[in-house]
Design an enzyme around this catalytic site. Structure first.
Site, PDB file in Angstrom:
ATOM      1  CB  SER A 118       0.100  -6.547   2.626  1.00 17.99           C
ATOM      2  OG  SER A 118      -0.643  -6.869   1.497  1.00 17.99           O
ATOM      3  N   GLY A 142       4.009  -4.072   4.190  1.00 23.18           N
ATOM      4  CA  GLY A 142       4.322  -5.417   3.691  1.00 23.18           C
ATOM      5  C   GLY A 142       3.890  -6.515   4.654  1.00 23.18           C
ATOM      6  CG  ASP A 166      -1.195   0.172   8.172  1.00 22.09           C
ATOM      7  OD1 ASP A 166      -2.032   1.069   8.370  1.00 22.09           O
ATOM      8  OD2 ASP A 166       0.015   0.385   7.955  1.00 22.09           O
ATOM      9  CE  LYS A 195       0.339   1.792   4.446  1.00 27.91           C
ATOM     10  NZ  LYS A 195       1.363   2.721   4.720  1.00 27.91           N
TER      11      LYS A 195
END
Ligand code: C5P
Length: 289
Positions: A108, A105, A140, A13
């Protein structure tokens, strides 16, 4: 139980805007950020039903392979909450998203593991429940579950999907040092933030599909704090703008900087030029899975 192998992809992102509104009673910061997933991704292989499965392996020797690895934490949380017996779990990570770079990272990877396991076991969790599990793993992770163009508020876990970003190219460039997110949050003095993003203007630009207007409003309140000690941030930004980017900013708590281009040739030229000094330079497009 016979062995099963699941394949998952975890996309990076970028933050088009980052604003920090205050400190919450729980010690976290109240955020307002516009997020975008891009085509840079990690590949994840999840093996189930492999007795003595062997936890986590990755192509990066320095990544922790025990419970400190958020991909494994995500899998463990999924199995604890469902009570499903996996019969032996192994996770293989092929990392391409730079680590500690402001591109989520790890978050995700965790989101991709939750999504893959939920799909494989016949959706034991609704999307809302999976989002709640994701929020327990990190601020996140709920956004990484959703992907695309979105507004993230609260700790970062309250997600509102937005109109997709207009077609464009991103040149993403990580300088050769990393930053620690908690350290950058600690360094931030809320009373001395000198400028903030025009988030409303950026939301308006997205709704209108106006890329130049959006790019003029890309802004990250953390940038001045990270750039103060590291000249690379300013150097990369300057070079992106000089080579034709419509706008450039740092993502997350840094140190990665990206520029947005509406012209493929200019983006390619900028990427090649930066890559000669910064090996972690990527030319990517938006991504929505
Ligand atoms: O939620 P996550 O574990 O990813 O956050 C990492 C660290 O970043 C937290 O421990 C906290 O120091 C900081 N943080 C914060 N406010 C947020 C998100 C993260 O202070 N909204």
């Amino acid at each position: 139980m016979s062995a099963v192998v699941l394949q998952a992809r975890a996309y990076a992102k970028l933050n088009l805007t980052v604003d920090v509104l205050g400190i919450r009673p729980d010690g976290y910061h109240e955020m307002r950020m516009i997020m975008q997933t891009v085509g840079l991704c990690d590949d994840i292989q999840i093996r189930l039903g492999v007795p003595g499965g062997g936890a986590v392996r990755s192509n990066l020797g320095f990544l922790p392979c025990d419970e400190r690895n958020i991909a494994l934490s995500a899998a463990n949380l999924f199995f604890e909450e469902t009570g499903i017996q996996h019969g032996g779990l192994g996770i293989q990570l092929h990392k391409r998203i730079p680590v500690c770079a402001g591109m989520a990272g790890g978050s995700s990877d965790a989101a991709a593991v939750l999504r893959a396991l939920n799909g494989h076991y016949g959706l034991p969790f609704t999307p809302r429940e999976l989002e709640e599990l994701a929020g327990r793993l990190g601020s996140d992770v709920p956004y990484c579950l959703a992907g695309g163009t979105a507004l993230a508020e609260g700790r970062g876990e309250r997600i509102t999907p937005l109109s997709p970003m207009p077609d464009c190219w991103f040149v993403v460039c990580k300088p050769g040092f990393s930053v620690s997110t908690p350290v950058v949050f600690k360094k931030l003095d809320l009373n001395s933030i000198s400028a903030r993003p025009d988030t409303e203007g950026a939301l308006e630009a997205l709704a209108e599909g106006n890329l130049p207007k959006l790019c003029r409003r890309m802004f990250n309140v953390f940038e001045e704090y990270v750039a103060r000690d590291r000249h690379e941030i300013g150097d990369i930004k300057h070079r992106l703008i000089e080579s034709g980017a419509l706008g450039a900013t740092m993502t997350g708590t840094g140190p990665t900087v990206f520029g947005v281009f509406d012209n493929a040739e200019l983006a390619r030229g900028s990427s090649t030029e930066l890559k000669s000094d910064y090996v972690n330079t990527f030319l990517v497009k938006t991504n929505k899975f």
